[in-house]
Design an enzyme around this catalytic site. Structure first.
Site, PDB file in Angstrom:
ATOM      1  N   GLY A   1      -7.486  35.333 -27.284  1.00 27.44           N
ATOM      2  CA  GLY A   1      -7.670  34.073 -28.019  1.00 27.44           C
ATOM      3  C   GLY A   1      -8.872  34.081 -29.085  1.00 27.44           C
ATOM      4  O   GLY A   1      -8.865  33.746 -30.144  1.00 27.44           O
ATOM      5  N   HIS A   2      -9.971  34.606 -28.360  1.00 29.15           N
ATOM      6  CA  HIS A   2     -11.126  34.957 -29.089  1.00 29.15           C
ATOM      7  C   HIS A   2     -10.932  35.945 -30.218  1.00 29.15           C
ATOM      8  O   HIS A   2     -11.198  36.075 -31.335  1.00 29.15           O
ATOM      9  CB  HIS A   2     -12.268  35.221 -28.128  1.00 29.15           C
ATOM     10  CG  HIS A   2     -12.532  34.141 -27.282  1.00 29.15           C
ATOM     11  ND1 HIS A   2     -12.767  34.572 -25.814  1.00 29.15           N
ATOM     12  CD2 HIS A   2     -13.299  32.938 -27.191  1.00 29.15           C
ATOM     13  CE1 HIS A   2     -12.830  33.399 -25.130  1.00 29.15           C
ATOM     14  NE2 HIS A   2     -13.425  32.526 -25.939  1.00 29.15           N
TER      15      HIS A   2
ATOM     16  N   GLN B   1     -23.908  21.695 -23.683  1.00 29.18           N
ATOM     17  CA  GLN B   1     -22.596  20.880 -23.836  1.00 29.18           C
ATOM     18  C   GLN B   1     -21.889  20.997 -22.205  1.00 29.18           C
ATOM     19  O   GLN B   1     -20.712  20.610 -22.073  1.00 29.18           O
ATOM     20  CB  GLN B   1     -21.669  21.788 -24.670  1.00 29.18           C
ATOM     21  CG  GLN B   1     -21.042  23.114 -24.187  1.00 29.18           C
ATOM     22  CD  GLN B   1     -20.306  23.642 -25.276  1.00 29.18           C
ATOM     23  OE1 GLN B   1     -21.178  24.087 -26.308  1.00 29.18           O
ATOM     24  NE2 GLN B   1     -18.997  24.022 -25.008  1.00 29.18           N
TER      25      GLN B   1
ATOM     26  N   SER C   1     -11.229  31.140 -20.814  1.00 28.83           N
ATOM     27  CA  SER C   1     -12.011  31.934 -19.868  1.00 28.83           C
ATOM     28  C   SER C   1     -11.867  31.157 -18.419  1.00 28.83           C
ATOM     29  O   SER C   1     -11.953  31.837 -17.568  1.00 28.83           O
ATOM     30  CB  SER C   1     -13.653  31.974 -20.427  1.00 28.83           C
ATOM     31  OG  SER C   1     -13.512  32.185 -21.736  1.00 28.83           O
ATOM     32  N   ARG C   2     -11.642  29.945 -18.722  1.00 25.51           N
ATOM     33  CA  ARG C   2     -11.692  29.135 -17.293  1.00 25.51           C
ATOM     34  C   ARG C   2     -10.235  29.656 -16.480  1.00 25.51           C
ATOM     35  O   ARG C   2     -10.410  29.444 -15.250  1.00 25.51           O
ATOM     36  CB  ARG C   2     -11.659  27.747 -17.502  1.00 25.51           C
ATOM     37  CG  ARG C   2     -13.241  27.241 -17.868  1.00 25.51           C
ATOM     38  CD  ARG C   2     -13.026  25.776 -17.824  1.00 25.51           C
ATOM     39  NE  ARG C   2     -14.639  25.264 -18.058  1.00 25.51           N
ATOM     40  CZ  ARG C   2     -15.369  25.039 -19.014  1.00 25.51           C
ATOM     41  NH1 ARG C   2     -14.631  24.881 -20.287  1.00 25.51           N
ATOM     42  NH2 ARG C   2     -16.420  24.585 -19.087  1.00 25.51           N
TER      43      ARG C   2
HETATM   44  P1  AMP Z   1     -15.006  29.118 -26.093  1.00 28.34           P
HETATM   45  O1  AMP Z   1     -15.435  30.681 -25.519  1.00 28.34           O
HETATM   46  O2  AMP Z   1     -13.886  28.704 -24.749  1.00 28.34           O
HETATM   47  O3  AMP Z   1     -15.880  28.266 -26.307  1.00 28.34           O
HETATM   48  O4  AMP Z   1     -13.977  29.409 -27.319  1.00 28.34           O
HETATM   49  C1  AMP Z   1     -14.573  29.782 -28.379  1.00 28.34           C
HETATM   50  C2  AMP Z   1     -13.503  29.631 -29.360  1.00 28.34           C
HETATM   51  O5  AMP Z   1     -11.966  30.194 -28.950  1.00 28.34           O
HETATM   52  C3  AMP Z   1     -13.179  28.134 -29.713  1.00 28.34           C
HETATM   53  O6  AMP Z   1     -13.134  27.846 -31.256  1.00 28.34           O
HETATM   54  C4  AMP Z   1     -11.812  27.744 -28.817  1.00 28.34           C
HETATM   55  O7  AMP Z   1     -11.312  27.045 -29.381  1.00 28.34           O
HETATM   56  C5  AMP Z   1     -11.193  29.372 -29.153  1.00 28.34           C
HETATM   57  N1  AMP Z   1     -10.023  29.686 -28.191  1.00 28.34           N
HETATM   58  C6  AMP Z   1     -10.362  29.569 -26.905  1.00 28.34           C
HETATM   59  N2  AMP Z   1      -9.105  29.731 -26.144  1.00 28.34           N
HETATM   60  C7  AMP Z   1      -8.363  30.216 -27.273  1.00 28.34           C
HETATM   61  C8  AMP Z   1      -6.852  30.337 -27.476  1.00 28.34           C
HETATM   62  N3  AMP Z   1      -5.993  30.619 -26.200  1.00 28.34           N
HETATM   63  N4  AMP Z   1      -6.243  30.413 -28.552  1.00 28.34           N
HETATM   64  C9  AMP Z   1      -7.122  30.586 -29.562  1.00 28.34           C
HETATM   65  N5  AMP Z   1      -8.172  30.372 -29.704  1.00 28.34           N
HETATM   66  C10 AMP Z   1      -9.094  29.976 -28.484  1.00 28.34           C
END
Ligand code: AMP
Length: 285
Positions: A18-19, A43, A168-169
């Site tokens: 996703g990232h 946060q 990540s969770r």
């Molecule tokens: P995080 O590391 O969870 O804070 O996510 C960092 C960025 O990646 C944020 O903009 C999230 O919305 C995006 N993100 C997390 N999971 C996904 C996913 N499955 N698909 C697309 N973007 C994602």
């Protein structure tokens, strides 16, 4: 290099596809892509998972290198928030609903850190996932309200083959929970099915989602709402662009997912009635 186009991809690390999809999207528009990794303490609530949030900086750096990122920004908390730090950015209203109600001060932490990252990296574009739809809308609002230069780009949700939104969770989930976690996607599909058979009543869509989730013993629903895509207020009837939003605890792990419901004009007819009749619903999971 004054004419380079900088794209920023903020993350909390424990990088997954996703990232990386945000990074690839940034590379399409930008000549220099900056990815940040920062597990932002501001946060997380006091009872939340800040201490145990997955951290894998070495593996993350390898992934960023392999993806061809130009710059990784991986600050320490003390650099971002020195002892005398005292300025916060808060988007009122939007930050208090849904995620904000379940996680007080969460979005204030998000907007504050994103504001800092935008100031540090000075990007022309910043990329966020629709996975966190409310967060993306709040950042959009902040950028508009504070006349920031960066353009916010919201990217699609990447999913595992069985439909679970990547996160990540997800690493917290045991084998039984991992199976149960597919119920979020299945609940959204149930609402999609209703929409496609003509249902527009939000209560009916919600009960379709809850029906699936309540059939899953490991799942505890925090919210399952149909909201307007701009102000995230609940709608009674889906007659404009909306989100179906889910926050569900699977065991001890709180997961989010959503579906975007869009109305697309299928013809450019001059007759308003014809145009209204041909407005088609498009569902993006
Ligand atoms: P995080 O590391 O969870 O804070 O996510 C960092 C960025 O990646 C944020 O903009 C999230 O919305 C995006 N993100 C997390 N999971 C996904 C996913 N499955 N698909 C697309 N973007 C994602």
């Amino acid at each position: 290099m004054s004419n380079r186009i900088v794209g920023l991809v903020p993350t909390m690390g424990a990088l997954h596809e996703g990232h990386l999809s945000l990074i690839r999207r940034a590379q399409q528009n930008c000549s220099c892509v900056v990815a940040s990794i920062f597990v932002n303490p501001k946060q997380f609530g006091p009872a939340e998972d800040f201490a145990k949030y997955p951290r894998s900086v070495e593996a993350d750096i390898e992934k960023l290198e392999a993806a061809g990122v130009d710059c990784a920004f991986i600050p320490e908390a003390a650099e971002m928030y020195p002892a005398d730090f005292s300025t916060y950015v808060n988007v009122e209203g939007l930050s208090d609903r849904l995620e904000g109600r379940s996680r007080p001060n969460h979005f204030r932490g998000v907007t504050t850190v994103v504001m800092k990252l935008l100031q540090i990296a000075q990007p022309q574009f910043a990329y966020f996932g629709r996975k966190d739809a409310q967060q993306a809308q709040i950042i959009f609002r902040m950028v508009a309200d504070l006349n920031l230069d960066a353009e916010i780009v919201v990217c699609p949700i990447l999913r595992e083959p069985d439909g679970l939104a990547m996160s990540s969770r997800n690493a917290y989930l045991g084998a039984v929970e991992r199976k149960a976690a597919t119920s979020l996607h299945r609940a959204l599909q149930a609402a999609q099915h209703e929409l496609e058979s003509g249902v527009r009543d939000a209560a009916q869509l919600q009960s379709a989602m809850r029906g699936v989730l309540h059939g899953q013993p490991e799942a505890r629903v925090d919210y399952a709402e149909i909201v307007d895509s701009r102000d995230f207020q609940p709608v009674a009837l889906v007659n404009r662009t909306a989100y179906a939003l889910l926050a569900v605890k699977i065991g001890a792990t709180r997961l989010l997912d959503n579906m975007r419901i869009e109305f697309v004009r299928t013809d450019g007819g001059e007759n308003a009635a014809v145009e209204a009749a041909s407005n088609r619903l498009r569902v993006e999971l």
